[in-house]
Design a protein around this motif. Structure first.
Motif, mmCIF file in Angstrom:
data_model
loop_
_atom_site.group_PDB
_atom_site.id
_atom_site.type_symbol
_atom_site.label_atom_id
_atom_site.label_comp_id
_atom_site.label_asym_id
_atom_site.label_seq_id
_atom_site.Cartn_x
_atom_site.Cartn_y
_atom_site.Cartn_z
ATOM 1 N N UNK A 87 0.912 -1.517 0.015
ATOM 2 C CA UNK A 87 0.020 0.014 0.087
ATOM 3 C C UNK A 87 0.847 1.261 0.001
ATOM 4 N N UNK A 88 0.398 2.539 -0.835
ATOM 5 C CA UNK A 88 1.321 3.463 -0.782
ATOM 6 C C UNK A 88 1.500 4.230 0.645
ATOM 7 N N UNK A 89 0.257 3.954 1.449
ATOM 8 C CA UNK A 89 0.417 4.571 2.777
ATOM 9 C C UNK A 89 1.504 3.968 3.556
ATOM 10 N N UNK A 90 2.249 2.920 3.197
ATOM 11 C CA UNK A 90 3.342 2.511 3.887
ATOM 12 C C UNK A 90 4.519 3.335 3.458
ATOM 13 N N UNK A 91 4.251 4.510 2.773
ATOM 14 C CA UNK A 91 5.295 5.154 2.257
ATOM 15 C C UNK A 91 6.482 5.416 3.016
ATOM 16 N N UNK A 92 6.443 5.846 4.331
ATOM 17 C CA UNK A 92 7.561 6.217 5.113
ATOM 18 C C UNK A 92 8.620 5.192 5.231
ATOM 19 N N UNK A 93 8.398 3.948 4.890
ATOM 20 C CA UNK A 93 9.318 2.816 4.875
ATOM 21 C C UNK A 93 10.155 2.869 3.589
ATOM 22 N N UNK A 94 9.572 3.127 2.417
ATOM 23 C CA UNK A 94 10.217 3.290 1.356
ATOM 24 C C UNK A 94 11.606 3.647 1.228
ATOM 25 N N UNK A 95 12.020 4.762 1.607
ATOM 26 C CA UNK A 95 13.472 5.052 1.829
ATOM 27 C C UNK A 95 14.134 4.011 2.244
ATOM 28 N N UNK A 96 13.932 3.264 2.938
ATOM 29 C CA UNK A 96 14.945 1.915 3.617
ATOM 30 C C UNK A 96 15.462 1.325 2.522
ATOM 31 N N UNK A 97 14.582 1.073 1.323
ATOM 32 C CA UNK A 97 14.991 0.207 0.287
ATOM 33 C C UNK A 97 14.754 0.897 -1.218
ATOM 34 N N UNK A 98 14.888 2.162 -1.237
ATOM 35 C CA UNK A 98 14.590 2.862 -2.264
ATOM 36 C C UNK A 98 15.781 2.598 -3.321
ATOM 37 N N UNK A 123 -12.764 17.202 5.495
ATOM 38 C CA UNK A 123 -11.788 17.953 5.953
ATOM 39 C C UNK A 123 -10.633 17.423 6.855
ATOM 40 N N UNK A 124 -9.303 17.818 6.383
ATOM 41 C CA UNK A 124 -8.254 17.199 7.460
ATOM 42 C C UNK A 124 -7.720 18.025 8.457
ATOM 43 N N UNK A 125 -7.417 17.629 9.442
ATOM 44 C CA UNK A 125 -6.771 18.461 10.688
ATOM 45 C C UNK A 125 -5.307 18.731 10.409
ATOM 46 N N UNK A 126 -4.786 19.677 11.048
ATOM 47 C CA UNK A 126 -3.332 19.897 10.954
ATOM 48 C C UNK A 126 -2.273 18.728 11.119
ATOM 49 N N UNK A 127 -2.784 17.972 12.179
ATOM 50 C CA UNK A 127 -1.694 16.720 12.328
ATOM 51 C C UNK A 127 -2.010 15.845 11.194
ATOM 52 N N UNK A 128 -3.402 15.786 10.603
ATOM 53 C CA UNK A 128 -3.587 14.852 9.558
ATOM 54 C C UNK A 128 -3.069 15.326 8.206
ATOM 55 N N UNK A 129 -2.732 16.382 8.014
ATOM 56 C CA UNK A 129 -2.075 17.044 6.935
ATOM 57 C C UNK A 129 -0.333 16.678 6.914
ATOM 58 N N UNK A 130 -0.017 16.991 8.156
ATOM 59 C CA UNK A 130 1.497 16.614 8.424
ATOM 60 C C UNK A 130 1.779 15.270 8.101
ATOM 61 N N UNK A 131 0.913 14.247 8.660
ATOM 62 C CA UNK A 131 0.937 12.862 8.397
ATOM 63 C C UNK A 131 0.747 12.507 7.013
ATOM 64 N N UNK A 132 -0.021 12.875 6.126
ATOM 65 C CA UNK A 132 -0.298 12.704 4.816
ATOM 66 C C UNK A 132 1.020 13.076 4.212
ATOM 67 N N UNK A 133 1.520 14.482 4.504
ATOM 68 C CA UNK A 133 2.711 14.807 3.913
ATOM 69 C C UNK A 133 3.986 13.811 4.163
ATOM 70 N N UNK A 134 4.055 13.342 5.190
ATOM 71 C CA UNK A 134 5.103 12.382 5.810
ATOM 72 C C UNK A 134 4.847 11.157 4.647
ATOM 73 N N UNK A 135 3.695 10.607 4.706
ATOM 74 C CA UNK A 135 3.506 9.651 3.673
ATOM 75 C C UNK A 135 3.989 9.839 2.402
ATOM 76 N N UNK A 136 3.584 10.977 1.705
ATOM 77 C CA UNK A 136 3.763 11.286 0.531
ATOM 78 C C UNK A 136 5.450 11.589 0.066
ATOM 79 N N UNK A 137 6.166 11.997 1.202
ATOM 80 C CA UNK A 137 7.526 11.945 0.962
ATOM 81 C C UNK A 137 8.273 11.077 0.815
ATOM 82 N N UNK A 138 7.652 9.791 1.589
ATOM 83 C CA UNK A 138 8.313 8.544 1.628
ATOM 84 C C UNK A 138 8.011 7.851 0.140
ATOM 85 N N UNK A 139 6.742 7.797 -0.207
ATOM 86 C CA UNK A 139 6.616 6.933 -1.473
ATOM 87 C C UNK A 139 6.946 7.764 -2.655
ATOM 88 N N UNK A 140 7.132 9.122 -2.435
ATOM 89 C CA UNK A 140 8.001 9.879 -3.635
ATOM 90 C C UNK A 140 9.252 9.357 -4.063
#
Length: 391
Positions: A87-98, A123-140
């Motif tokens: 799942x792309x939501x596992x993005x934070x782990x992608x850099x481990x094996x990029x 609508x997404x809370x501030x913490x939710x937006x940060x979390x989704x940004x963390x996921x996006x940074x990973x799968x990117x």
């Protein structure tokens, strides 16, 4: 191939994602590959702390302890080991094996789109937006992707900073046989099982309480259809127990006695419900794929769904379509009224037209074959490995 699958931790209670990971692992093992599944263990999550803090303890297990474990394990894997993120939501782990052979399976980007303010209903809370940004940074950091629909691939490419090396679409496969049984026999069995009069048919929805499933909209559509003089067919909503807003919507319905929420239903009974339904209602606001559309069609049930991708991708020419429900209440009333006209058309199909619809539905559902999907996925996995060998 030696394939290592990264999966969501089972302590989070999700069912669909662990099931998808197991389907991939089993399918690849049956094809002769060596497979294993990696997921976080509940160390901090299982501590006796208030429920409201459990999520944060789970984050420690997922994003601090688990990466440390993976880094230690990596030295045990050969350079040609393929790492698959289920799942792309596992993005934070992608850099481990990029920098190693890898593939990322993508299901939907609804949370990502909500985080950038593109879905008013969620609508997404501030913490939710940060979390989704963390996921996006990973799968990117990923280079190879498999999406479950063209809609999902399109959304993926919006979020990626560069063009990926591989980006393919493989539709999900059904985990049920595509067979059309006697609907009257199914109705008789379900009437006894549920203690309801379903002999003359019923309207059916299968899904959870997620905002995009539009379950309150389904009740609105049902009410509008009944007010137009529709038959007194009951409405069955199979899935999670209804939340308070949905319960309130039912209580306000003049047809509340004909609206039934059914939870904890076994898969075989759900398939029976598809078979006996007069029409399957699936007017989702959004989806990544839309499994129930294919499941219903594979059981010979006409489907009414939303006239937007990926619902249109899955239903194909066999579906009946209504617009997406608007967010504003006044517009939603008109939506329900107009959609009720389409629903009435489906319910009142002639015998000849209904049989033609069932035939088209079954033929459409055959596109979603699990073995075919796994064959396509395996070919992409090989392609990733071959690309590494050539560099």
């Amino acid at each position: 191939m030696n394939i290592v699958f990264f999966a969501h931790p089972d302590f989070l209670g999700s069912q669909s994602m662990p099931r998808f990971a197991q389907m991939l692992a089993t399918g690849m093992k049956e094809r002769g590959h060596s497979t294993s599944i990696l997921m976080p263990a509940p160390h901090f999550y299982k501590l006796p702390i208030p429920k409201g803090k459990k999520k944060w303890m789970g984050y420690i297990d997922q994003y601090i302890l688990f990466p440390q474990k993976v880094r230690k394990l990596l030295k045990n894997y050969s350079p040609e080991t393929l790492f698959v993120f289920t799942d792309q939501a596992l993005g934070p782990w992608v850099p481990l094996v990029a920098d190693r052979p890898h593939v990322i399976h993508c299901h939907d980007f609804l949370a990502q789109l909500s985080a950038i303010g593109e879905i008013a209903e969620n609508p997404t809370s501030w913490t939710g937006r940060q979390y989704q940004g963390y996921i996006r940074n990973g799968y990117s950091k990923g280079k190879n992707f498999i999406s479950v629909s063209e809609k999902t691939r399109k959304d993926l490419h919006r979020f990626l900073p560069t063009q990926p090396k591989i980006s393919e679409v493989v539709y999900n496969g059904l985990n049920q046989a595509i067979t059309v049984s006697d609907p009257q026999l199914a109705r008789n069995k379900l009437s006894k099982a549920f203690g309801l009069d379903l002999i003359n048919g019923y309207l059916l929805h299968v899904g959870g309480n997620q905002w995009y499933k539009n379950r309150t909209g389904i009740v609105e559509l049902y009410d509008s259809w009944r007010l137009k003089g529709g038959h007194n067919l009951p409405l069955l909503l199979i899935g999670e127990a209804p939340h308070d807003a949905l319960l309130q919507k039912r209580l306000l319905s003049p047809f509340k006695d004909d609206i039934h929420f059914l939870s904890g239903i076994e898969d075989k009974t759900v398939r029976l419900a598809y078979t006996g339904a007069t029409v399957f209602l699936f007017p989702s606001l959004a989806e990544g794929f839309g499994w129930p559309i294919a499941e219903a069609m594979g059981s010979g049930c006409p489907v009414l769904t939303t006239n937007e991708p990926p619902m249109t991708e899955v239903a194909g020419k066999a579906g009946f379509f209504v617009p997406r429900r608007p967010k504003e209440t006044a517009d939603a009333v008109q939506w329900a009224n107009e959609s009720a006209n389409v629903l009435n058309k489906v319910i009142n199909l002639s015998t000849t037209d209904r049989l033609a619809t069932i035939e088209a539905s079954v033929a459409n559902a055959k596109r979603f074959d699990t073995h075919l999907a796994l064959d396509k996925i395996e070919a992409i996995y090989y392609k990733v490995i071959d690309n590494i060998k050539q560099t």
